[in-house]
Design a protein around this motif. Sequence first.
Motif, PDB file in Angstrom:
ATOM      1  N   GLN B 152     -11.739   2.107   0.348  1.00 45.94           N
ATOM      2  CA  GLN B 152     -12.606   3.130   0.935  1.00 45.94           C
ATOM      3  C   GLN B 152     -12.356   3.225   2.441  1.00 45.94           C
ATOM      4  N   TYR B 153     -12.144   2.072   3.064  1.00 45.70           N
ATOM      5  CA  TYR B 153     -11.855   2.068   4.500  1.00 45.70           C
ATOM      6  C   TYR B 153     -10.533   2.802   4.794  1.00 45.70           C
ATOM      7  N   LEU B 154      -9.494   2.510   4.017  1.00 42.44           N
ATOM      8  CA  LEU B 154      -8.205   3.183   4.221  1.00 42.44           C
ATOM      9  C   LEU B 154      -8.349   4.692   4.015  1.00 42.44           C
ATOM     10  N   ASP B 155      -9.178   5.076   3.054  1.00 38.03           N
ATOM     11  CA  ASP B 155      -9.408   6.489   2.775  1.00 38.03           C
ATOM     12  C   ASP B 155     -10.029   7.183   3.992  1.00 38.03           C
ATOM     13  N   ILE B 156     -11.121   6.608   4.487  1.00 39.95           N
ATOM     14  CA  ILE B 156     -11.798   7.143   5.673  1.00 39.95           C
ATOM     15  C   ILE B 156     -10.826   7.207   6.846  1.00 39.95           C
ATOM     16  N   ASP B 157     -10.079   6.126   7.025  1.00 36.82           N
ATOM     17  CA  ASP B 157      -9.201   5.989   8.175  1.00 36.82           C
ATOM     18  C   ASP B 157      -8.023   6.970   8.109  1.00 36.82           C
ATOM     19  N   SER B 158      -7.624   7.376   6.889  1.00 37.12           N
ATOM     20  CA  SER B 158      -6.411   8.192   6.759  1.00 37.12           C
ATOM     21  C   SER B 158      -6.692   9.678   6.575  1.00 37.12           C
ATOM     22  N   THR B 159      -7.983  10.029   6.340  1.00 40.59           N
ATOM     23  CA  THR B 159      -8.305  11.438   6.127  1.00 40.59           C
ATOM     24  C   THR B 159      -7.887  12.241   7.359  1.00 40.59           C
ATOM     25  N   ASN B 160      -7.170  13.304   7.110  1.00 42.19           N
ATOM     26  CA  ASN B 160      -6.630  14.136   8.191  1.00 42.19           C
ATOM     27  C   ASN B 160      -5.638  13.418   9.100  1.00 42.19           C
ATOM     28  N   ASN B 161      -5.091  12.319   8.596  1.00 40.86           N
ATOM     29  CA  ASN B 161      -4.038  11.636   9.343  1.00 40.86           C
ATOM     30  C   ASN B 161      -2.701  11.996   8.684  1.00 40.86           C
ATOM     31  N   SER B 162      -2.007  12.960   9.259  1.00 42.80           N
ATOM     32  CA  SER B 162      -0.823  13.507   8.594  1.00 42.80           C
ATOM     33  C   SER B 162       0.318  12.492   8.524  1.00 42.80           C
ATOM     34  N   SER B 163       0.252  11.447   9.343  1.00 46.26           N
ATOM     35  CA  SER B 163       1.337  10.466   9.330  1.00 46.26           C
ATOM     36  C   SER B 163       1.401   9.672   8.024  1.00 46.26           C
ATOM     37  N   VAL B 164       0.294   9.647   7.274  1.00 45.05           N
ATOM     38  CA  VAL B 164       0.333   8.938   5.993  1.00 45.05           C
ATOM     39  C   VAL B 164       0.319   9.876   4.789  1.00 45.05           C
ATOM     40  N   SER B 165       0.222  11.216   5.021  1.00 44.34           N
ATOM     41  CA  SER B 165       0.049  12.131   3.887  1.00 44.34           C
ATOM     42  C   SER B 165       1.297  12.171   3.003  1.00 44.34           C
ATOM     43  N   ASN B 166       2.425  11.702   3.500  1.00 44.81           N
ATOM     44  CA  ASN B 166       3.626  11.615   2.667  1.00 44.81           C
ATOM     45  C   ASN B 166       4.062  10.184   2.401  1.00 44.81           C
ATOM     46  N   ASP B 167       3.178   9.258   2.697  1.00 48.60           N
ATOM     47  CA  ASP B 167       3.521   7.846   2.537  1.00 48.60           C
ATOM     48  C   ASP B 167       3.078   7.366   1.156  1.00 48.60           C
ATOM     49  N   ASP B 168       4.013   7.448   0.238  1.00 45.04           N
ATOM     50  CA  ASP B 168       3.794   7.120  -1.160  1.00 45.04           C
ATOM     51  C   ASP B 168       3.149   5.732  -1.320  1.00 45.04           C
ATOM     52  N   LYS B 169       3.699   4.764  -0.606  1.00 47.99           N
ATOM     53  CA  LYS B 169       3.252   3.388  -0.734  1.00 47.99           C
ATOM     54  C   LYS B 169       1.806   3.218  -0.260  1.00 47.99           C
ATOM     55  N   PHE B 170       1.501   3.840   0.868  1.00 46.23           N
ATOM     56  CA  PHE B 170       0.146   3.777   1.412  1.00 46.23           C
ATOM     57  C   PHE B 170      -0.864   4.390   0.436  1.00 46.23           C
ATOM     58  N   ILE B 171      -0.502   5.548  -0.096  1.00 46.41           N
ATOM     59  CA  ILE B 171      -1.434   6.246  -0.999  1.00 46.41           C
ATOM     60  C   ILE B 171      -1.647   5.459  -2.292  1.00 46.41           C
ATOM     61  N   ASN B 172      -0.561   4.926  -2.841  1.00 45.78           N
ATOM     62  CA  ASN B 172      -0.692   4.099  -4.049  1.00 45.78           C
ATOM     63  C   ASN B 172      -1.628   2.925  -3.800  1.00 45.78           C
ATOM     64  N   ARG B 173      -1.449   2.292  -2.655  1.00 38.51           N
ATOM     65  CA  ARG B 173      -2.260   1.122  -2.327  1.00 38.51           C
ATOM     66  C   ARG B 173      -3.734   1.493  -2.163  1.00 38.51           C
ATOM     67  N   MET B 174      -3.969   2.567  -1.435  1.00 43.87           N
ATOM     68  CA  MET B 174      -5.344   3.010  -1.203  1.00 43.87           C
ATOM     69  C   MET B 174      -6.036   3.352  -2.523  1.00 43.87           C
ATOM     70  N   GLU B 175      -5.336   4.123  -3.366  1.00 49.97           N
ATOM     71  CA  GLU B 175      -5.946   4.530  -4.641  1.00 49.97           C
ATOM     72  C   GLU B 175      -6.184   3.325  -5.545  1.00 49.97           C
ATOM     73  N   TRP B 176      -5.253   2.380  -5.489  1.00 50.22           N
ATOM     74  CA  TRP B 176      -5.418   1.184  -6.298  1.00 50.22           C
ATOM     75  C   TRP B 176      -6.669   0.419  -5.887  1.00 50.22           C
TER      76      TRP B 176
END
Lengths: 289, 289
Positions: B152-176
């Motif tokens: 949840q913290y990564l989600d809040i922290d990354s919302t509207n952060n375009s530097s991670v919007s294409n980061d497959d690994k980051f998104i997988n980790r956050m969703e997991w």
Amino acid sequence: MSAFEYFQENWTPVINDFLEKLLKDEVDDHKISQIMAYSVMAGGKRLRPLLFLSTLNTLGKKIDESEIRIACGIELIHTYSLIHDDLPAMDNDDYRRGKLTSHKKWGEAEAILAGDALLPMGIQWIAEGSQSAELVSIITRAVGPNGMVGGQYLDIDSTNNSSVSNDDKFINRMEWLKTGCLIEASVEMAAVYAKASDIEKVKLVDFSRVFGRAYQIYDDLVDIVETSEEAGKATHKDEEEGKNNTLTLLGIDKSRQKLKELINEAKDDLKDLNSEVLLGFLDLYKKVL
Amino acid sequence: MSAFEYFQENWTPVINDFLEKLLKDEVDDHKISQIMAYSVMAGGKRLRPLLFLSTLNTLGKKIDESEIRIACGIELIHTYSLIHDDLPAMDNDDYRRGKLTSHKKWGEAEAILAGDALLPMGIQWIAEGSQSAELVSIITRAVGPNGMVGGQYLDIDSTNNSSVSNDDKFINRMEWLKTGCLIEASVEMAAVYAKASDIEKVKLVDFSRVFGRAYQIYDDLVDIVETSEEAGKATHKDEEEGKNNTLTLLGIDKSRQKLKELINEAKDDLKDLNSEVLLGFLDLYKKVL
């Protein structure tokens, strides 16, 4: 130096080092770790972990890493409660222990999540340090809807509600739930963990209840007696905000009288125990008497 | 009717009755009980408790009141996470499962406290139902800073952060972390509780990881595929708010493809187990394929 002061000077740095190290080592994300540690390492007195360890000492139980882990778990839970109590939707405090509160420093979502992270991690440390489902039952009951959170709810619900501002029973109950339950749990967990006899356990739990009740009165008196600078947070605030507590009910003199009575009661509970260290906790209250 | 449907029809009402009864019986204050029950009884699918019970079924463990208590403890924890996720400082949602969210219905302080009450009570039920410190360790790790709250913290922290919007690994980790950890814990707790063999445990935990990963993709697809009315909450919202997920990364078609692959992987994990009921969980995903 009293036995209590010696104990406190010995174990407080151990608790602080453990908290600092484990929040670094056991939280994967550096930023969350930092936000959690900001509040945990903000200079608390470590009253509840010390109470847990002192009770072990009274019962002749050796203090090792597992015991420190349990003690520090209690402190994480206490810190979570402070972070959430300070939130804008709750008491809306900007300062705590002389530092910006978590939501002021990091943002509101971050503060909610820091609390939401500290609570389960505190319970985890207690479970892993003790390997006891019974200790988990004690701590979770103490901080749940029939304990700390229930007290916080009654507080929110009754602020500026004049129908309860003179209701002695209601105020006692609210103050007990808010502060007393976690203090009682710290002592009760130690008694169960150290396998106290039934008589020892009754005496210790009685002591913790009286000590906890006294602590709330002490805390309210600090709010009036100390200047804001000394207390590290906004003082004289409860009255302005229509908060109901023993102090607004009894006034300063009668609150002090009540506190003295409780101290004597607590001493009585400890009479036949090896309680040199535990007795020292009562000296804390001297500064408002 | 499939074995899964039969199991679901049999146990869902038992779970619902238990939740309703215990929130009434075991919470002292009527109003807090009501606020907690409002969200718990809002019509969830009981996916996580059913997963816990189905895993017990797979392992041949009888389901009795203790097992239901553990299952319902998981649901309390899940509900706490929904209440806090919906808060104004977090996702700021007005509706959930077609009803006003807790803070919209009762107020923000009340919603924070309802969550703060459900989390420890959920852990308490798990501890008391299982009498196992190991289960407490599993659940608290799963929802702490290295689990759900971390996500949840990564989600809040990354919302509207375009530097991670294409980061497959980051998104997988956050969703997991956000969704998968609690699903995995539901299955792992059952495996430990029912004393699964090492091989059974590995297979079941593997299944739960794949199922959990698939669930998040499913949930994101529901957000796009269903109308707001069907889903009971605001849909098409993630994209508008700059939320990053597998869907925004892969698009609808590739997400569906990914989901199909995961379903096959999950089936493979269950191959040699008595898994008729567990397999049925995968049918849930058909409606977005």
